[in-house]
Motif scaffolding. Sequence first.
Motif, PDB file in Angstrom:
ATOM      1  N   ASP A   1     -19.933 -28.506  16.144  1.00 48.69           N
ATOM      2  CA  ASP A   1     -19.544 -27.906  17.413  1.00 48.69           C
ATOM      3  C   ASP A   1     -18.169 -28.448  17.812  1.00 48.69           C
ATOM      4  O   ASP A   1     -17.228 -28.330  17.061  1.00 48.69           O
ATOM      5  CB  ASP A   1     -20.605 -28.168  18.486  1.00 48.69           C
ATOM      6  CG  ASP A   1     -21.931 -27.501  18.136  1.00 48.69           C
ATOM      7  OD1 ASP A   1     -21.906 -26.394  17.567  1.00 48.69           O
ATOM      8  OD2 ASP A   1     -22.980 -28.089  18.426  1.00 48.69           O
ATOM      9  N   ARG A   2     -18.079 -29.105  18.956  1.00 48.11           N
ATOM     10  CA  ARG A   2     -16.786 -29.640  19.409  1.00 48.11           C
ATOM     11  C   ARG A   2     -16.735 -31.153  19.343  1.00 48.11           C
ATOM     12  O   ARG A   2     -15.961 -31.801  20.048  1.00 48.11           O
ATOM     13  CB  ARG A   2     -16.504 -29.171  20.848  1.00 48.11           C
ATOM     14  CG  ARG A   2     -16.324 -27.655  20.954  1.00 48.11           C
ATOM     15  CD  ARG A   2     -15.926 -27.245  22.339  1.00 48.11           C
ATOM     16  NE  ARG A   2     -15.714 -25.801  22.418  1.00 48.11           N
ATOM     17  CZ  ARG A   2     -15.346 -25.170  23.525  1.00 48.11           C
ATOM     18  NH1 ARG A   2     -15.151 -25.849  24.637  1.00 48.11           N
ATOM     19  NH2 ARG A   2     -15.183 -23.858  23.513  1.00 48.11           N
TER      20      ARG A   2
ATOM     21  N   GLY B   1     -15.271 -38.594  18.574  1.00 52.14           N
ATOM     22  CA  GLY B   1     -14.480 -38.004  19.635  1.00 52.14           C
ATOM     23  C   GLY B   1     -14.697 -36.512  19.720  1.00 52.14           C
ATOM     24  O   GLY B   1     -15.686 -35.983  19.208  1.00 52.14           O
ATOM     25  N   ASN B   2     -13.763 -35.837  20.339  1.00 46.51           N
ATOM     26  CA  ASN B   2     -13.872 -34.408  20.576  1.00 46.51           C
ATOM     27  C   ASN B   2     -12.857 -33.615  19.756  1.00 46.51           C
ATOM     28  O   ASN B   2     -11.764 -34.099  19.462  1.00 46.51           O
ATOM     29  CB  ASN B   2     -13.666 -34.101  22.061  1.00 46.51           C
ATOM     30  CG  ASN B   2     -14.739 -34.742  22.918  1.00 46.51           C
ATOM     31  OD1 ASN B   2     -15.916 -34.731  22.557  1.00 46.51           O
ATOM     32  ND2 ASN B   2     -14.343 -35.300  24.048  1.00 46.51           N
TER      33      ASN B   2
ATOM     34  N   ASN C   1      -6.495 -22.765  18.557  1.00 47.61           N
ATOM     35  CA  ASN C   1      -6.862 -21.369  18.351  1.00 47.61           C
ATOM     36  C   ASN C   1      -8.040 -21.354  17.377  1.00 47.61           C
ATOM     37  O   ASN C   1      -8.666 -22.392  17.155  1.00 47.61           O
ATOM     38  CB  ASN C   1      -5.674 -20.535  17.836  1.00 47.61           C
ATOM     39  CG  ASN C   1      -5.017 -21.156  16.617  1.00 47.61           C
ATOM     40  OD1 ASN C   1      -5.694 -21.511  15.649  1.00 47.61           O
ATOM     41  ND2 ASN C   1      -3.699 -21.302  16.651  1.00 47.61           N
ATOM     42  N   GLU C   2      -8.356 -20.220  16.787  1.00 45.21           N
ATOM     43  CA  GLU C   2      -9.534 -20.110  15.924  1.00 45.21           C
ATOM     44  C   GLU C   2      -9.459 -20.969  14.670  1.00 45.21           C
ATOM     45  O   GLU C   2     -10.478 -21.377  14.132  1.00 45.21           O
ATOM     46  CB  GLU C   2      -9.750 -18.643  15.530  1.00 45.21           C
ATOM     47  CG  GLU C   2     -10.194 -17.758  16.683  1.00 45.21           C
ATOM     48  CD  GLU C   2     -10.503 -16.349  16.223  1.00 45.21           C
ATOM     49  OE1 GLU C   2     -10.362 -16.077  15.005  1.00 45.21           O
ATOM     50  OE2 GLU C   2     -10.891 -15.509  17.059  1.00 45.21           O
ATOM     51  N   SER C   3      -8.259 -21.254  14.188  1.00 39.88           N
ATOM     52  CA  SER C   3      -8.136 -21.979  12.924  1.00 39.88           C
ATOM     53  C   SER C   3      -7.402 -23.316  13.036  1.00 39.88           C
ATOM     54  O   SER C   3      -7.332 -24.060  12.065  1.00 39.88           O
ATOM     55  CB  SER C   3      -7.398 -21.112  11.892  1.00 39.88           C
ATOM     56  OG  SER C   3      -6.098 -20.797  12.350  1.00 39.88           O
ATOM     57  N   THR C   4      -6.886 -23.651  14.195  1.00 38.95           N
ATOM     58  CA  THR C   4      -6.099 -24.871  14.353  1.00 38.95           C
ATOM     59  C   THR C   4      -6.674 -25.731  15.474  1.00 38.95           C
ATOM     60  O   THR C   4      -7.072 -25.217  16.515  1.00 38.95           O
ATOM     61  CB  THR C   4      -4.628 -24.527  14.676  1.00 38.95           C
ATOM     62  OG1 THR C   4      -4.131 -23.649  13.677  1.00 38.95           O
ATOM     63  CG2 THR C   4      -3.775 -25.784  14.711  1.00 38.95           C
ATOM     64  N   PHE C   5      -6.725 -27.055  15.245  1.00 36.91           N
ATOM     65  CA  PHE C   5      -7.299 -27.944  16.252  1.00 36.91           C
ATOM     66  C   PHE C   5      -6.714 -29.348  16.116  1.00 36.91           C
ATOM     67  O   PHE C   5      -6.072 -29.698  15.135  1.00 36.91           O
ATOM     68  CB  PHE C   5      -8.820 -28.004  16.113  1.00 36.91           C
ATOM     69  CG  PHE C   5      -9.293 -28.522  14.779  1.00 36.91           C
ATOM     70  CD1 PHE C   5      -9.481 -29.874  14.558  1.00 36.91           C
ATOM     71  CD2 PHE C   5      -9.558 -27.640  13.736  1.00 36.91           C
ATOM     72  CE1 PHE C   5      -9.905 -30.343  13.331  1.00 36.91           C
ATOM     73  CE2 PHE C   5      -9.993 -28.100  12.504  1.00 36.91           C
ATOM     74  CZ  PHE C   5     -10.166 -29.455  12.303  1.00 36.91           C
ATOM     75  N   TYR C   6      -6.982 -30.159  17.131  1.00 35.48           N
ATOM     76  CA  TYR C   6      -6.636 -31.578  17.143  1.00 35.48           C
ATOM     77  C   TYR C   6      -7.925 -32.381  17.238  1.00 35.48           C
ATOM     78  O   TYR C   6      -8.971 -31.876  17.646  1.00 35.48           O
ATOM     79  CB  TYR C   6      -5.761 -31.917  18.349  1.00 35.48           C
ATOM     80  CG  TYR C   6      -4.436 -31.207  18.399  1.00 35.48           C
ATOM     81  CD1 TYR C   6      -3.302 -31.795  17.851  1.00 35.48           C
ATOM     82  CD2 TYR C   6      -4.313 -29.966  19.019  1.00 35.48           C
ATOM     83  CE1 TYR C   6      -2.070 -31.149  17.906  1.00 35.48           C
ATOM     84  CE2 TYR C   6      -3.090 -29.306  19.078  1.00 35.48           C
ATOM     85  CZ  TYR C   6      -1.965 -29.900  18.517  1.00 35.48           C
ATOM     86  OH  TYR C   6      -0.760 -29.260  18.569  1.00 35.48           O
ATOM     87  N   LEU C   7      -7.825 -33.675  16.884  1.00 36.17           N
ATOM     88  CA  LEU C   7      -8.942 -34.594  17.052  1.00 36.17           C
ATOM     89  C   LEU C   7      -8.579 -35.606  18.135  1.00 36.17           C
ATOM     90  O   LEU C   7      -7.542 -36.262  18.051  1.00 36.17           O
ATOM     91  CB  LEU C   7      -9.248 -35.322  15.738  1.00 36.17           C
ATOM     92  CG  LEU C   7      -9.626 -34.448  14.550  1.00 36.17           C
ATOM     93  CD1 LEU C   7      -9.763 -35.294  13.288  1.00 36.17           C
ATOM     94  CD2 LEU C   7     -10.914 -33.678  14.820  1.00 36.17           C
ATOM     95  N   LYS C   8      -9.409 -35.716  19.145  1.00 34.85           N
ATOM     96  CA  LYS C   8      -9.165 -36.647  20.235  1.00 34.85           C
ATOM     97  C   LYS C   8     -10.227 -37.738  20.203  1.00 34.85           C
ATOM     98  O   LYS C   8     -11.353 -37.537  20.624  1.00 34.85           O
ATOM     99  CB  LYS C   8      -9.196 -35.925  21.579  1.00 34.85           C
ATOM    100  CG  LYS C   8      -8.834 -36.825  22.757  1.00 34.85           C
ATOM    101  CD  LYS C   8      -8.839 -36.043  24.068  1.00 34.85           C
ATOM    102  CE  LYS C   8      -8.456 -36.945  25.228  1.00 34.85           C
ATOM    103  NZ  LYS C   8      -8.462 -36.209  26.512  1.00 34.85           N
TER     104      LYS C   8
ATOM    105  N   PHE D   1      -4.590 -29.903  12.640  1.00 36.89           N
ATOM    106  CA  PHE D   1      -5.324 -29.518  11.441  1.00 36.89           C
ATOM    107  C   PHE D   1      -5.557 -28.011  11.416  1.00 36.89           C
ATOM    108  O   PHE D   1      -5.843 -27.398  12.441  1.00 36.89           O
ATOM    109  CB  PHE D   1      -6.675 -30.236  11.379  1.00 36.89           C
ATOM    110  CG  PHE D   1      -6.565 -31.711  11.149  1.00 36.89           C
ATOM    111  CD1 PHE D   1      -6.510 -32.225   9.868  1.00 36.89           C
ATOM    112  CD2 PHE D   1      -6.481 -32.580  12.220  1.00 36.89           C
ATOM    113  CE1 PHE D   1      -6.399 -33.585   9.647  1.00 36.89           C
ATOM    114  CE2 PHE D   1      -6.368 -33.946  12.021  1.00 36.89           C
ATOM    115  CZ  PHE D   1      -6.322 -34.450  10.734  1.00 36.89           C
ATOM    116  N   SER D   2      -5.454 -27.444  10.225  1.00 36.93           N
ATOM    117  CA  SER D   2      -5.727 -26.021  10.027  1.00 36.93           C
ATOM    118  C   SER D   2      -6.793 -25.861   8.964  1.00 36.93           C
ATOM    119  O   SER D   2      -6.782 -26.558   7.948  1.00 36.93           O
ATOM    120  CB  SER D   2      -4.460 -25.276   9.595  1.00 36.93           C
ATOM    121  OG  SER D   2      -3.468 -25.359  10.593  1.00 36.93           O
TER     122      SER D   2
END
Length: 245
Positions: A55-56, A77-78, A83-90, A112-113
Amino acid sequence: MKYFLIFSFFFTFVNCSKQEKEIRAKPIETYFSQSQMLPAHNGCCTFSSLLQIKDRHFKYYHLNNQGDYTTVDIIDGNVINENESTFYLKPKLDSINQKLSYDSDEFFKQKFSRTKSGLKSATSLLVQKDFEDINVLSLVRVKYGNPDLNENFTLKEDSMIYEKMESFDNESPKMVKKKMKLTSAEVKEINEVFRENFWIEKPPANKENLYIYANINLGSGNFQIPLNTKIQNYFFLTFKKQKRL
């Protein structure tokens, strides 16, 4: 029997009622990365990483093996979606000034993609794997004391090897080795245990003389990861009792 039938525990599902039939748990995404430096012949020096996303939420495991010392970081972390294919890790760190045993600043600043093979960033590549890619899975329990104890479950396809070595003061080590063919019911039960419980957790701080982990061989290298408590208890308590090991 195919290996993934035993260890397809990267995918989780929820039993839905009629009112909740459209709500399902998302599968756990699991990614591996390993870099190896010279001298390679003696096992030194390796950085191994395992990233899990559900999930998140994420869990990140990093093992730094420098031959004469080893450090381990487990960070959670979270996931922050761009967007649908790109994210960060916090990461959830105790404080913004916390320093880890490796250079984490750049890793957690990366974007990350998702690709067909895994996750990609400007400086990192983590490959998505499931257990049909695994050659051997070894579950290890080591206890230091009197007696010293080393137990090992090695699983491959639909068979298992159990090994145990006990060493008392002033006595020669006692060795036990037993090979077992798993029944279809046992294969199903093991699959359920992993499917429902594979999620990295930090080892308890109060068990300084007890080490329980898994070695996963993917052909190109070994990954050493901690075992979830429920998986530990199943193999080293429940399964041992069932088999009178």
